[in-house]
Scaffold this active site. Structure first.
Site, mmCIF file in Angstrom:
data_model
loop_
_atom_site.group_PDB
_atom_site.id
_atom_site.type_symbol
_atom_site.label_atom_id
_atom_site.label_comp_id
_atom_site.label_asym_id
_atom_site.label_seq_id
_atom_site.Cartn_x
_atom_site.Cartn_y
_atom_site.Cartn_z
ATOM 1 N N GLY A 45 0.827 -1.166 0.279
ATOM 2 C CA GLY A 45 -0.173 0.206 -0.232
ATOM 3 C C GLY A 45 0.845 0.792 0.312
ATOM 4 C CD GLN A 50 3.263 5.668 2.974
ATOM 5 O OE1 GLN A 50 2.259 5.601 2.224
ATOM 6 N NE2 GLN A 50 4.106 4.857 2.987
ATOM 7 C CB CYS A 98 5.304 2.270 7.609
ATOM 8 S SG CYS A 98 4.749 4.180 6.035
ATOM 9 C CG LEU A 99 7.119 0.886 1.546
ATOM 10 C CD1 LEU A 99 6.400 1.542 -0.041
ATOM 11 C CD2 LEU A 99 7.701 -0.496 1.319
ATOM 12 C CG HIS A 140 -0.352 1.050 7.813
ATOM 13 N ND1 HIS A 140 0.477 1.267 8.503
ATOM 14 C CD2 HIS A 140 0.351 1.700 6.794
ATOM 15 C CE1 HIS A 140 1.483 1.413 8.148
ATOM 16 N NE2 HIS A 140 1.635 2.283 7.260
ATOM 17 C CD GLU A 141 -1.096 2.264 2.896
ATOM 18 O OE1 GLU A 141 -0.057 3.312 2.755
ATOM 19 O OE2 GLU A 141 0.033 1.198 2.698
ATOM 20 C CG HIS A 144 0.454 7.055 5.610
ATOM 21 N ND1 HIS A 144 1.460 7.881 6.099
ATOM 22 C CD2 HIS A 144 0.821 5.141 5.317
ATOM 23 C CE1 HIS A 144 2.622 6.199 6.545
ATOM 24 N NE2 HIS A 144 2.036 5.212 5.891
HETATM 25 CO CO CO Z 1 2.725 3.176 5.371
#
Ligand code: CO
Length: 185
Positions: A45, A50, A98-99, A140-141, A144
């Site tokens: 995701g 991000q 998470c990236l 989670h996304e 953000h």
């Molecule tokens: Co993330």
């Protein structure tokens, strides 16, 4: 085009992202670029903050989770201007990563069911309910877009133990297989 990923510590990850409309420039291309960036980093995701854009746009492809979480099979979706209508069901633990927070994995507790209203990539309004791993990846996304990251949801003690790792990410002192945006001086 693969875009650099913003790391923990950058203020854009702390902003509430803004809705977009159908005239948002080069939206299809942006969505393609987000998918390319996500796949390149082996993510499931990615949210626009991000990649340094404070807009309410999420791409997900959680198919890679299907072995342990069958519900995630073929869960590939674009979410524009999403809103959580309701969260329900039992809270459960799931190890998140998470990236934007490379090399950190922690169990996070969230509701198992989420009802979402959003626009798809053709700007058709949709309302859907997701469960299990599908709900989890979306939640989670979605965080953000609200200026939150998953370590905000772990215990203060656990977060303290991560302080050094988090500081290193903020300072750009972290090795990743994908390109990250250099932190602001
Ligand atoms: Co993330």
């Amino acid at each position: 085009m693969i875009l650099p990923i913003v790391g923990y510590g950058n203020s854009i990850l702390r902003k509430v992202a803004k809705d977009i409309d159908q005239d948002y420039p080069n939206l299809k291309e942006l969505i393609d670029n987000m998918y390319e960036t996500m796949y390149n980093a082996s993510g499931i995701g990615l949210a626009a903050p991000q990649i340094d854009l404070s807009i309410r746009l999420i791409v997900i492809d959680a198919d890679a989770l299907k072995e342990n979480y069958p519900e995630a099979e073929n869960f590939k979706k674009v979410f524009i201007n999403p809103q959580i209508v309701e969260e329900s069901g039992e809270k459960w633990l799931f190890e998140e990563g998470c990236l934007s927070l490379p090399n950190i994995h922690e169990e996070v507790s969230r509701h198992s069911i989420v009802k979402v209203r959003y626009y798809d990539e053709d700007f058709i309004e949709r309302e859907e309910t997701f469960q299990g791993a599908k709900a989890r990846v979306f939640q989670h996304e979605y965080d953000h877009l609200e200026g939150k990251v998953f370590v905000d949801r772990i215990s203060p003690l656990k977060k303290t133990l991560l302080k050094r790792k988090l500081n290193n990410i903020s300072e750009g002192k972290v090795q990743t297989s994908y390109r990250m945006k250099r932190p602001k001086a």
